[in-house]
Design an enzyme around this catalytic site. Structure first.
Site, PDB file in Angstrom:
ATOM      1  N   LYS A  45       0.913  -1.146   0.012  1.00  0.00           N
ATOM      2  CA  LYS A  45      -0.076  -0.080   0.059  1.00  0.00           C
ATOM      3  C   LYS A  45       1.003   1.025  -0.032  1.00  0.00           C
ATOM      4  CE  LYS A  45      -4.249  -1.491   1.651  1.00  0.00           C
ATOM      5  NZ  LYS A  45      -5.771  -1.340   2.584  1.00  0.00           N
ATOM      6  N   LYS A  57      -6.299 -12.329  -8.607  1.00  0.00           N
ATOM      7  CA  LYS A  57      -7.731 -12.587  -8.049  1.00  0.00           C
ATOM      8  C   LYS A  57      -8.594 -11.381  -8.659  1.00  0.00           C
ATOM      9  CE  LYS A  57      -8.154 -12.118  -3.246  1.00  0.00           C
ATOM     10  NZ  LYS A  57      -7.637 -11.956  -1.974  1.00  0.00           N
ATOM     11  N   LYS A  77     -12.131  -5.284  -7.580  1.00  0.00           N
ATOM     12  CA  LYS A  77     -12.807  -4.101  -8.150  1.00  0.00           C
ATOM     13  C   LYS A  77     -11.866  -3.253  -8.663  1.00  0.00           C
ATOM     14  CE  LYS A  77     -11.907  -1.688  -3.710  1.00  0.00           C
ATOM     15  NZ  LYS A  77     -11.115  -2.438  -2.839  1.00  0.00           N
TER      16      LYS A  77
END
Ligand code: TRP
Length: 334
Positions: A116, A198, A201
């Site tokens: 992140k 995976k 969104k």
């Protein structure tokens, strides 16, 4: 009495994006069947989402929508404790305490923090770094036996276990040692356009959202990548044929059919028949969930009553743990 014998389970999902088929088949679907065996707590981890900048109106909307969607997916608020993290102030309080029992080195090793920080290089804030301490507090307030989360969260649960060991080593048995409980038992659903990743969104064309309308769902399945092998037949082989195998996993999770049965069903039919069949199965799976979510989201009074009751129940349990912790570490009682 019955409740006392049940094991406690707890998990959270960040309301940072709309729920999708991967969340449902991989996790939420399995949650609803546990309510009879376990005492379950599920919460919207809104406090975790602000480690990355959020649009306030969107965050508020998604938090409520997510609650409606959980219920529509079969999580019965009478049998599970459903709540919003920020409504139970003990999370922030124990989160602070546990930061003081989490080491800088431990936090620096977290893969999610490293990932992140790369993605949000202009906002590497203290909360992003200390996130696992808050997550440990989320868990430990409820003294759960099991924490069902995806593999990507395993490292955070391990860190929580280290914190328990450290804390209990100093103050005695304050926290119950929680176990990581893999949600791998559910299907691992991959992206429809890039089946190596995976379903997420962040790649909306390869992702089917729970609230998406049937036409869009069908379009996404018709465009799903299949594999460029020459046999062009429906056969389960995740390494050689990741696209087709992913569609088979989805079809199997939705219909309950085994891979052998699916291969037999589509023998000699090729991908052209298979892809829309998967799409239709998913449309029918999601239809009642979408309709029920839409009905619930209009019933604000009901949703409010659910999250208020959830916060009250969670707060009661959380407060007991927090009192114990404050006493052990030497805070003067009020
Ligand atoms: N970190 C989890 C995620 O990103 C969400 C989460 C926050 C959580 N607190 C938790 C999960 C406590 C389980 C238990 O998916």
């Amino acid at each position: 009495m019955e409740n006392e014998a049940k094991k406690v389970m707890l998990s959270g999902i960040q309301p940072s994006g709309d729920l999708h088929l991967g969340n449902y088949l991989g996790a939420i679907k399995n949650w609803s069947v546990r309510a009879d065996q376990f005492d379950c707590y599920y919460f919207m981890a809104d406090m975790h989402t602000i480690t990355v900048r959020q649009n306030p109106a969107d965050l508020r909307r998604r938090t409520l929508e997510q609650l409606a969607q959980y219920i529509a997916c079969g999580l019965d608020p009478e049998k599970n404790t459903l709540f919003v993290q920020s409504h139970v102030h003990q999370h922030a309080e124990l989160g602070w305490v546990l930061q003081c029992y989490t080491m800088f080195g431990e936090l620096s090793r977290m893969t999610q923090f490293k990932d992140k920080s790369k993605k949000n290089a202009d906002n590497i804030n203290g909360g992003l770094f200390a996130y696992p301490s808050l997550m440990a507090a989320d868990i430990l307030l409820y003294q759960p036996d099991l924490v069902p989360v995806g593999e990507d969260q395993k490292q955070h649960v391990e860190l929580c276990r280290n914190v328990v060991q450290r804390f209990n080593g100093i103050y005695g048995d304050v926290f119950k040692m929680p176990e990581f409980y893999s949600t791998k038992a559910g299907a691992r659903i991959m992206c429809l356009t890039q089946p190596e990743s995976k379903m997420s969104k962040s790649m909306p064309e390869g992702c089917v959202f729970l609230m998406e309308n049937p036409d869009d769902i069908m379009r996404k399945f018709k465009r799903a990548v299949t594999d460029s092998d020459t046999e062009r037949c429906v056969r389960y082989a995740p390494d050689e044929k990741p696209g087709v195998s992913n569609l088979m996993s989805i079809y199997s999770a939705v219909t309950g059919k085994s891979y052998d049965e699916i291969e037999a069903e589509f023998e000699g039919k090729g991908y052209g028949a298979f892809k829309p069949a998967v799409g239709e199965a998913v449309v029918e799976l999601l239809r009642p969930i979408r309709e029920e979510s839409q009905r619930l989201i209009k019933d604000k009074a009901y949703l409010e009553s659910v999250y208020r009751a959830g916060a009250e129940k969670a707060g009661y349990v959380a407060e007991k743990t927090l009192r114990k912790v404050y006493k052990k570490i030497g805070f003067l009682q009020r």
